[in-house]
Design a protein around this motif. Structure first.
Motif, PDB file in Angstrom:
ATOM      1  N   PHE A  60       0.858  -0.991   0.100  1.00  0.00           N
ATOM      2  CA  PHE A  60      -0.321   0.323   0.139  1.00  0.00           C
ATOM      3  C   PHE A  60       1.020   1.276   0.014  1.00  0.00           C
ATOM      4  O   PHE A  60       0.188   2.087  -1.008  1.00  0.00           O
ATOM      5  CB  PHE A  60      -1.355   0.213   1.028  1.00  0.00           C
ATOM      6  CG  PHE A  60      -1.635  -0.923   1.102  1.00  0.00           C
ATOM      7  CD1 PHE A  60      -3.083  -0.527   0.093  1.00  0.00           C
ATOM      8  CD2 PHE A  60      -1.669  -1.668   1.742  1.00  0.00           C
ATOM      9  CE1 PHE A  60      -3.988  -1.291   0.051  1.00  0.00           C
ATOM     10  CE2 PHE A  60      -3.128  -2.977   1.852  1.00  0.00           C
ATOM     11  CZ  PHE A  60      -4.275  -2.704   0.263  1.00  0.00           C
ATOM     12  N   ARG A  61       1.932   1.369   1.004  1.00  0.00           N
ATOM     13  CA  ARG A  61       3.232   2.136   0.740  1.00  0.00           C
ATOM     14  C   ARG A  61       3.453   2.004  -0.386  1.00  0.00           C
ATOM     15  O   ARG A  61       3.452   3.512  -1.300  1.00  0.00           O
ATOM     16  CB  ARG A  61       4.463   2.322   1.867  1.00  0.00           C
ATOM     17  CG  ARG A  61       5.130   3.339   1.751  1.00  0.00           C
ATOM     18  CD  ARG A  61       5.843   3.303   2.877  1.00  0.00           C
ATOM     19  NE  ARG A  61       5.016   3.381   4.317  1.00  0.00           N
ATOM     20  CZ  ARG A  61       5.100   3.039   5.168  1.00  0.00           C
ATOM     21  NH1 ARG A  61       5.576   1.705   4.833  1.00  0.00           N
ATOM     22  NH2 ARG A  61       5.079   2.357   6.072  1.00  0.00           N
ATOM     23  N   GLN A  62       3.723   1.664  -1.616  1.00  0.00           N
ATOM     24  CA  GLN A  62       4.311   1.883  -2.807  1.00  0.00           C
ATOM     25  C   GLN A  62       3.224   2.253  -3.595  1.00  0.00           C
ATOM     26  O   GLN A  62       3.383   2.485  -4.310  1.00  0.00           O
ATOM     27  CB  GLN A  62       4.963   0.305  -3.057  1.00  0.00           C
ATOM     28  CG  GLN A  62       6.132   0.052  -2.019  1.00  0.00           C
ATOM     29  CD  GLN A  62       7.355   0.722  -2.499  1.00  0.00           C
ATOM     30  OE1 GLN A  62       7.820   1.862  -3.428  1.00  0.00           O
ATOM     31  NE2 GLN A  62       8.219   0.676  -1.514  1.00  0.00           N
ATOM     32  N   SER A  63       2.307   1.795  -3.982  1.00  0.00           N
ATOM     33  CA  SER A  63       1.103   2.364  -4.339  1.00  0.00           C
ATOM     34  C   SER A  63       0.979   3.331  -4.343  1.00  0.00           C
ATOM     35  O   SER A  63       0.439   4.392  -5.287  1.00  0.00           O
ATOM     36  CB  SER A  63      -0.005   1.189  -4.257  1.00  0.00           C
ATOM     37  OG  SER A  63       0.003  -0.537  -4.280  1.00  0.00           O
ATOM     38  N   ARG A  64       0.726   4.078  -3.299  1.00  0.00           N
ATOM     39  CA  ARG A  64       0.650   5.557  -2.541  1.00  0.00           C
ATOM     40  C   ARG A  64       1.850   6.925  -3.574  1.00  0.00           C
ATOM     41  O   ARG A  64       1.457   7.886  -3.929  1.00  0.00           O
ATOM     42  CB  ARG A  64       0.540   5.984  -1.435  1.00  0.00           C
ATOM     43  CG  ARG A  64      -0.223   6.965  -1.189  1.00  0.00           C
ATOM     44  CD  ARG A  64      -0.441   7.021   0.605  1.00  0.00           C
ATOM     45  NE  ARG A  64      -0.853   8.183   0.895  1.00  0.00           N
ATOM     46  CZ  ARG A  64      -0.856  10.000   0.747  1.00  0.00           C
ATOM     47  NH1 ARG A  64       0.873  10.091   0.165  1.00  0.00           N
ATOM     48  NH2 ARG A  64      -1.330  10.610   1.084  1.00  0.00           N
ATOM     49  N   ARG A  65       2.717   5.643  -3.338  1.00  0.00           N
ATOM     50  CA  ARG A  65       3.898   6.515  -3.965  1.00  0.00           C
ATOM     51  C   ARG A  65       4.102   6.801  -5.910  1.00  0.00           C
ATOM     52  O   ARG A  65       4.696   8.004  -5.978  1.00  0.00           O
ATOM     53  CB  ARG A  65       5.706   6.143  -3.829  1.00  0.00           C
ATOM     54  CG  ARG A  65       7.017   6.087  -3.777  1.00  0.00           C
ATOM     55  CD  ARG A  65       7.824   5.443  -3.519  1.00  0.00           C
ATOM     56  NE  ARG A  65       7.779   4.096  -4.702  1.00  0.00           N
ATOM     57  CZ  ARG A  65       8.304   4.091  -5.790  1.00  0.00           C
ATOM     58  NH1 ARG A  65       8.809   4.656  -5.890  1.00  0.00           N
ATOM     59  NH2 ARG A  65       8.331   3.148  -6.676  1.00  0.00           N
ATOM     60  N   VAL A  66       3.219   5.897  -6.016  1.00  0.00           N
ATOM     61  CA  VAL A  66       3.339   6.105  -7.668  1.00  0.00           C
ATOM     62  C   VAL A  66       2.039   6.481  -8.610  1.00  0.00           C
ATOM     63  O   VAL A  66       1.464   6.607  -9.108  1.00  0.00           O
ATOM     64  CB  VAL A  66       3.685   4.507  -8.031  1.00  0.00           C
ATOM     65  CG1 VAL A  66       5.154   4.360  -8.117  1.00  0.00           C
ATOM     66  CG2 VAL A  66       2.397   3.382  -7.967  1.00  0.00           C
ATOM     67  N   LEU A  67       0.897   7.296  -7.267  1.00  0.00           N
ATOM     68  CA  LEU A  67      -0.456   7.473  -7.658  1.00  0.00           C
ATOM     69  C   LEU A  67      -0.257   8.825  -8.228  1.00  0.00           C
ATOM     70  O   LEU A  67       0.087   9.272  -6.853  1.00  0.00           O
ATOM     71  CB  LEU A  67      -1.506   6.901  -6.842  1.00  0.00           C
ATOM     72  CG  LEU A  67      -2.036   5.096  -6.822  1.00  0.00           C
ATOM     73  CD1 LEU A  67      -3.152   5.275  -6.875  1.00  0.00           C
ATOM     74  CD2 LEU A  67      -2.359   5.620  -8.902  1.00  0.00           C
ATOM     75  N   HIS A  68      -1.068   9.333  -8.534  1.00  0.00           N
ATOM     76  CA  HIS A  68      -1.273  11.229  -8.482  1.00  0.00           C
ATOM     77  C   HIS A  68      -2.409  11.347  -7.758  1.00  0.00           C
ATOM     78  O   HIS A  68      -2.995  10.196  -6.420  1.00  0.00           O
ATOM     79  CB  HIS A  68      -2.788  11.176 -10.001  1.00  0.00           C
ATOM     80  CG  HIS A  68      -2.930  12.448 -10.467  1.00  0.00           C
ATOM     81  ND1 HIS A  68      -4.092  13.096  -9.340  1.00  0.00           N
ATOM     82  CD2 HIS A  68      -2.438  13.542 -10.794  1.00  0.00           C
ATOM     83  CE1 HIS A  68      -4.276  14.359 -10.126  1.00  0.00           C
ATOM     84  NE2 HIS A  68      -2.742  15.079 -10.605  1.00  0.00           N
ATOM     85  N   PRO A  69      -2.658  12.344  -6.381  1.00  0.00           N
ATOM     86  CA  PRO A  69      -3.112  12.747  -5.831  1.00  0.00           C
ATOM     87  C   PRO A  69      -4.510  12.380  -5.469  1.00  0.00           C
ATOM     88  O   PRO A  69      -5.111  12.117  -4.514  1.00  0.00           O
ATOM     89  CB  PRO A  69      -2.840  14.393  -5.463  1.00  0.00           C
ATOM     90  CG  PRO A  69      -1.291  14.344  -5.695  1.00  0.00           C
ATOM     91  CD  PRO A  69      -1.247  13.248  -7.430  1.00  0.00           C
ATOM     92  N   ALA A  70      -5.216  12.736  -6.977  1.00  0.00           N
ATOM     93  CA  ALA A  70      -6.360  12.104  -7.000  1.00  0.00           C
ATOM     94  C   ALA A  70      -6.644  10.788  -7.152  1.00  0.00           C
ATOM     95  O   ALA A  70      -7.979  10.882  -8.265  1.00  0.00           O
ATOM     96  CB  ALA A  70      -7.021  13.476  -7.674  1.00  0.00           C
ATOM     97  N   GLY A  71      -5.380   9.671  -7.724  1.00  0.00           N
ATOM     98  CA  GLY A  71      -5.967   8.906  -8.281  1.00  0.00           C
ATOM     99  C   GLY A  71      -6.431   7.672  -7.534  1.00  0.00           C
ATOM    100  O   GLY A  71      -6.944   8.506  -6.142  1.00  0.00           O
TER     101      GLY A  71
END
Length: 377
Positions: free
Chosen positions: A257-268
């Motif tokens: 979940f941490r790595q996923s958050r790192r690569v997503l747009h703020p509104a992703g």
């Protein structure tokens, strides 16, 4: 790897020596029936041969249960282990099961048994030897654990969510654990900029060949997403239908979940498939180990909430995968595979239960607007 010997407890031997015609000697030459039975039993003990193998799944939480099984087996053969032998057996079981389980939840413990002294049969003692092995060919309980249960059609939830985020060309998608492109290729065909994380090199090669043959643009990242700094971006959608069931600890899921958050747009958006326990169910360690072996590692609702809060996600929606996909996939695509329903409903983990306490869900997550939570330990 390790050996434990069950020491024999030889039967008492009657002393019938000499010859005489006296009444006392006649009694000696005609011993009581119980002494005759003891003598015959001693001969049978020396005549019995024994050799074989018991194969047990490497679940450390079951060490005590396996110990009781082995002791019962030895006792049945008249070789009840002493307290010291039981202690040695327990220690060796725990160490060997842990050694096998850590690299793979689908390893087996081979427990071979044989006579210590063949000339004396089982009266000479039974030796035990432990080793580790892959699942036996005859045992197919975990045969499908590493295979995709999703068939070849794209997930209806992923396609619907991607379509609802805007024009395809403006909605970039990261497909984590993409396999051979079951979702990546249809999304790219629709016009989404797609990047795919593929762990298996052969699957990556097939995905690239199919994308090239269809003139589709799919960017490939090889390797483990949990430790892959090259996977960067500002994606509007990340999907991971088949990743979490194979992660073996809450720590690994937290890192996902941490790595996923790192690569997503703020509104992703993040769409994951995850097994969740029903509220109120408190799973035992042995059940969690079995779930890992079946490819359906799960979280309790409180564990999920703790992870999301720690990393900086908020759960936007939660839907049973079977309920959603059965209603939105084409009739020809349902069920996705022969094993999907038993797996996704929890019946594979809890065979025979009408309502298993674990099931597979679609979780759609959005980022929290709190940077401190994203960095929290």
């Amino acid at each position: 790897m390790s050996v434990m010997l069950s020491h024999p407890h030889p039967p008492a031997r009657p002393l019938f020596l000499g010859s005489s015609s006296s009444e006392e000697d006649t009694k000696t030459l005609n011993p009581p029936d119980f002494l005759l039975e003891q003598a015959v039993e001693a001969k049978l003990q020396a005549a019995i041969a024994l050799a074989g193998t018991l194969q047990l799944p490497c679940f450390p939480a079951l060490a005590t249960r396996y110990e009781a099984l082995i002791v019962e087996f030895l006792t049945l053969l008249g070789q009840a282990p002493s307290p010291e032998e039981r202690s040695q057996l327990r220690q060796q079981l725990t160490e060997t099961l842990t050694q096998g389980f850590e690299p793979s939840p689908r390893r087996y413990l081979n427990l071979s048994y044989q006579l210590v002294n063949p000339d004396q049969g089982i009266a000479g003692g039974i030796g035990l030897k432990m080793s580790l092995t892959s699942p036996p060919e005859a045992q197919r309980s975990f045969a499908l654990a590493n295979q995709s249960r999703f068939g070849c059609y794209p997930d209806a939830k992923a396609m619907t969510l991607a379509a609802g985020l805007g024009e395809a060309a403006e909605v970039s998608v990261l497909d984590i654990g993409a396999g051979i492109g079951r979702n990546s290729l249809p999304l790219a065909k629709r016009g989404h900029p797609v990047a795919a994380v593929v762990t298996n090199p052969e699957a990556g090669r097939q995905l690239q060949e199919m994308a090239d043959s269809r003139h589709l643009s799919v960017t490939l990242f090889g390797g483990d997403f949990l430790d892959h700094p090259e996977v960067t971006g500002d994606y509007r959608l990340a999907i991971a239908p088949e990743v979490l069931p194979h992660l073996r600890s809450p720590q690994a899921m937290t890192e996902f979940f941490r790595q996923s958050r790192r690569v997503l747009h703020p509104a992703g958006r993040l769409l994951v498939g995850a097994f969740l326990a029903q509220p109120g169910y408190s799973p035992k360690t042995a059940v969690r180990e079995l779930a890992q072996a079946c490819g359906c590692s799960f979280l309790t609702p409180s564990e999920l909430q703790e992870i999301l809060e720690r990393v900086g996600w908020r759960l936007q929606s939660q839907e049973l995968v079977v309920a959603y996909e059965s209603c939105h996939l084409p009739a020809a695509a349902w069920p996705p595979s022969d094993s999907f329903l038993a797996w996704a409903t929890g019946e594979e983990l809890f065979p025979g239960l009408v309502t298993p306490p674990v099931a597979f869900y679609w979780l759609c997550c959005v980022r929290e607007d709190n940077p401190s939570k994203a960095d929290g330990a």
